[in-house]
Design a protein around this motif. Structure first.
Motif, PDB file in Angstrom:
ATOM      1  N   GLU A   1       0.809  -1.207   0.000  1.00 49.39           N
ATOM      2  CA  GLU A   1       0.000   0.000   0.000  1.00 49.39           C
ATOM      3  C   GLU A   1       0.852   1.270   0.000  1.00 49.39           C
ATOM      4  O   GLU A   1       0.319   2.383   0.108  1.00 49.39           O
ATOM      5  CB  GLU A   1      -0.938   0.007   1.214  1.00 49.39           C
ATOM      6  CG  GLU A   1      -1.943  -1.141   1.213  1.00 49.39           C
ATOM      7  CD  GLU A   1      -2.831  -1.155   2.446  1.00 49.39           C
ATOM      8  OE1 GLU A   1      -2.742  -0.208   3.258  1.00 49.39           O
ATOM      9  OE2 GLU A   1      -3.620  -2.104   2.598  1.00 49.39           O
ATOM     10  N   PHE A   2       2.157   1.129  -0.105  1.00 46.83           N
ATOM     11  CA  PHE A   2       3.048   2.295  -0.133  1.00 46.83           C
ATOM     12  C   PHE A   2       2.710   3.174  -1.333  1.00 46.83           C
ATOM     13  O   PHE A   2       2.620   2.699  -2.454  1.00 46.83           O
ATOM     14  CB  PHE A   2       4.504   1.829  -0.212  1.00 46.83           C
ATOM     15  CG  PHE A   2       5.505   2.949  -0.266  1.00 46.83           C
ATOM     16  CD1 PHE A   2       5.608   3.873   0.753  1.00 46.83           C
ATOM     17  CD2 PHE A   2       6.373   3.062  -1.352  1.00 46.83           C
ATOM     18  CE1 PHE A   2       6.545   4.897   0.711  1.00 46.83           C
ATOM     19  CE2 PHE A   2       7.317   4.074  -1.409  1.00 46.83           C
ATOM     20  CZ  PHE A   2       7.399   4.999  -0.370  1.00 46.83           C
ATOM     21  N   LYS A   3       2.519   4.459  -1.082  1.00 46.69           N
ATOM     22  CA  LYS A   3       2.099   5.386  -2.117  1.00 46.69           C
ATOM     23  C   LYS A   3       3.308   6.075  -2.749  1.00 46.69           C
ATOM     24  O   LYS A   3       4.008   6.849  -2.086  1.00 46.69           O
ATOM     25  CB  LYS A   3       1.145   6.440  -1.545  1.00 46.69           C
ATOM     26  CG  LYS A   3      -0.187   5.867  -1.081  1.00 46.69           C
ATOM     27  CD  LYS A   3      -1.100   6.961  -0.556  1.00 46.69           C
ATOM     28  CE  LYS A   3      -2.450   6.397  -0.110  1.00 46.69           C
ATOM     29  NZ  LYS A   3      -3.338   7.445   0.437  1.00 46.69           N
TER      30      LYS A   3
ATOM     31  N   SER B   1      14.786  11.183   2.623  1.00 47.68           N
ATOM     32  CA  SER B   1      14.275  10.160   3.540  1.00 47.68           C
ATOM     33  C   SER B   1      13.253   9.271   2.844  1.00 47.68           C
ATOM     34  O   SER B   1      13.160   8.071   3.124  1.00 47.68           O
ATOM     35  CB  SER B   1      13.655  10.809   4.783  1.00 47.68           C
ATOM     36  OG  SER B   1      12.572  11.653   4.436  1.00 47.68           O
ATOM     37  N   LYS B   2      12.480   9.856   1.914  1.00 45.92           N
ATOM     38  CA  LYS B   2      11.498   9.060   1.175  1.00 45.92           C
ATOM     39  C   LYS B   2      12.189   8.055   0.252  1.00 45.92           C
ATOM     40  O   LYS B   2      11.680   6.951   0.042  1.00 45.92           O
ATOM     41  CB  LYS B   2      10.577   9.973   0.370  1.00 45.92           C
ATOM     42  CG  LYS B   2       9.647  10.826   1.223  1.00 45.92           C
ATOM     43  CD  LYS B   2       8.762  11.703   0.343  1.00 45.92           C
ATOM     44  CE  LYS B   2       7.872  12.593   1.180  1.00 45.92           C
ATOM     45  NZ  LYS B   2       7.032  13.485   0.336  1.00 45.92           N
TER      46      LYS B   2
ATOM     47  N   GLY C   1       0.589  12.491  10.131  1.00 42.46           N
ATOM     48  CA  GLY C   1       0.094  12.839   8.816  1.00 42.46           C
ATOM     49  C   GLY C   1       1.069  12.471   7.712  1.00 42.46           C
ATOM     50  O   GLY C   1       0.660  12.074   6.616  1.00 42.46           O
ATOM     51  N   HIS C   2       2.365  12.618   7.993  1.00 31.37           N
ATOM     52  CA  HIS C   2       3.384  12.297   6.991  1.00 31.37           C
ATOM     53  C   HIS C   2       3.333  10.823   6.621  1.00 31.37           C
ATOM     54  O   HIS C   2       3.341  10.466   5.435  1.00 31.37           O
ATOM     55  CB  HIS C   2       4.766  12.664   7.527  1.00 31.37           C
ATOM     56  CG  HIS C   2       5.898  12.280   6.626  1.00 31.37           C
ATOM     57  ND1 HIS C   2       6.076  12.829   5.374  1.00 31.37           N
ATOM     58  CD2 HIS C   2       6.902  11.381   6.788  1.00 31.37           C
ATOM     59  CE1 HIS C   2       7.147  12.295   4.801  1.00 31.37           C
ATOM     60  NE2 HIS C   2       7.662  11.413   5.642  1.00 31.37           N
ATOM     61  N   LEU C   3       3.269   9.954   7.625  1.00 33.00           N
ATOM     62  CA  LEU C   3       3.218   8.521   7.347  1.00 33.00           C
ATOM     63  C   LEU C   3       1.917   8.144   6.637  1.00 33.00           C
ATOM     64  O   LEU C   3       1.912   7.322   5.721  1.00 33.00           O
ATOM     65  CB  LEU C   3       3.356   7.742   8.653  1.00 33.00           C
ATOM     66  CG  LEU C   3       4.730   7.800   9.323  1.00 33.00           C
ATOM     67  CD1 LEU C   3       4.671   7.208  10.721  1.00 33.00           C
ATOM     68  CD2 LEU C   3       5.773   7.074   8.486  1.00 33.00           C
ATOM     69  N   ALA C   4       0.820   8.771   7.056  1.00 36.60           N
ATOM     70  CA  ALA C   4      -0.459   8.481   6.408  1.00 36.60           C
ATOM     71  C   ALA C   4      -0.426   8.870   4.935  1.00 36.60           C
ATOM     72  O   ALA C   4      -1.003   8.177   4.093  1.00 36.60           O
ATOM     73  CB  ALA C   4      -1.582   9.215   7.133  1.00 36.60           C
ATOM     74  N   SER C   5       0.273   9.956   4.606  1.00 30.02           N
ATOM     75  CA  SER C   5       0.347  10.398   3.210  1.00 30.02           C
ATOM     76  C   SER C   5       1.103   9.406   2.343  1.00 30.02           C
ATOM     77  O   SER C   5       0.948   9.398   1.118  1.00 30.02           O
ATOM     78  CB  SER C   5       1.016  11.773   3.126  1.00 30.02           C
ATOM     79  OG  SER C   5       2.418  11.687   3.379  1.00 30.02           O
TER      80      SER C   5
END
Length: 250
Positions: free
Chosen positions: A75-77, A177-178, A203-207
């Motif tokens: 599910e990694f975007k 980091s991404k 929020g960062h991880l959710a994005s």
């Protein structure tokens, strides 16, 4: 009324995670305090869905939140801008991902990175020393983004068998980091790891595709993965193919 908090002696086992403070408490997920940060203690903690998190001047605090934030690797975007970054990164000889080439530098950069809503760091000197010992034991790893021979971003994580627990990231260049996280996702996808623990909701991880699951479901997954063979902690360019279309050569 604030619930009581168990104080652990150095050799004392953790209480059941079901005793963690609930959502109505001042610190949801807090389980216990005290004990040590020895390698055996840290491995026992992660194997049972527990992690240390405390600030300078506080005792060692142990947590097991419910729900738990995790990233299912399928599910990694990979958003459009990140896709472009990764496509460029993997084609340039000056750009490379390294694993465990400088764990100490990565964890120290993570400890020095300013974070929104935080006035200090939880990666205090005692934590750095403890995780360096865990790295020497083969259970803590750094995934590093290098450009022109310089470390510009990365993350560190814990692994027990095929259970992977993300800890912290840093970036000194856009998306650095991404890139490291994408490399970790590629490694995990290729080697049969289904999810990466992210501990708490941001929020960062959710994005990037992370979401919350129940602690019971999380622990069930960890109990299976921790008994499996350890991962191969080396980076292979083919890992990018799990995230991006394979390169075509004339």
């Amino acid at each position: 009324m604030t619930p009581s908090l168990p104080w652990l002696d150095p050799e004392e086992a953790f209480p059941p995670v079901s005793q963690s403070w609930g959502s109505e408490s001042p610190a949801p997920g807090l389980l216990a305090a005290g004990a040590t940060l020895d390698v055996w203690r840290l491995k026992a903690a992660y194997a049972n869905g527990i992690f240390p998190w405390f600030s300078q001047g506080q005792p060692i605090l142990w947590w097991s939140p419910d729900p738990r934030m995790v990233l299912h690797v399928d599910e990694f975007k990979v958003h459009r801008s990140l896709r472009r970054t990764l496509q460029k990164f993997r084609q340039l000889p000056s750009c490379e991902v390294r694993i465990d080439s400088n764990f100490g530098a990565v964890i120290r950069h993570c400890s020095q990175t300013a974070r929104s809503g935080q006035s200090g760091t939880w990666i205090v000197p005692a934590m750095i020393e403890a995780y360096e010992h865990l790295h020497e034991a083969g259970n803590a790893h750094s995934v590093e983004t290098w450009v022109d021979g310089q470390l510009v971003g990365g993350l560190y994580c814990i692994s027990i068998g095929r259970a992977v627990f993300g800890e912290s990231m840093f970036a000194h260049a856009t998306d650095a980091s991404k890139v490291a996280l994408a490399a970790l996702v590629g490694l995990c996808r290729t080697q049969g790891v289904s999810m990466i623990d992210c501990q708490q909701n941001t929020g960062h991880l959710a994005s990037l595709g992370a979401r919350e699951i129940s602690r019971a479901r999380f622990l069930e997954s960890v109990s299976r993965a921790r008994t499996e063979d350890a991962l191969d902690w080396s980076f292979k360019p083919v890992y990018w193919d799990s995230l991006l279309p394979p390169l075509k050569f004339a």
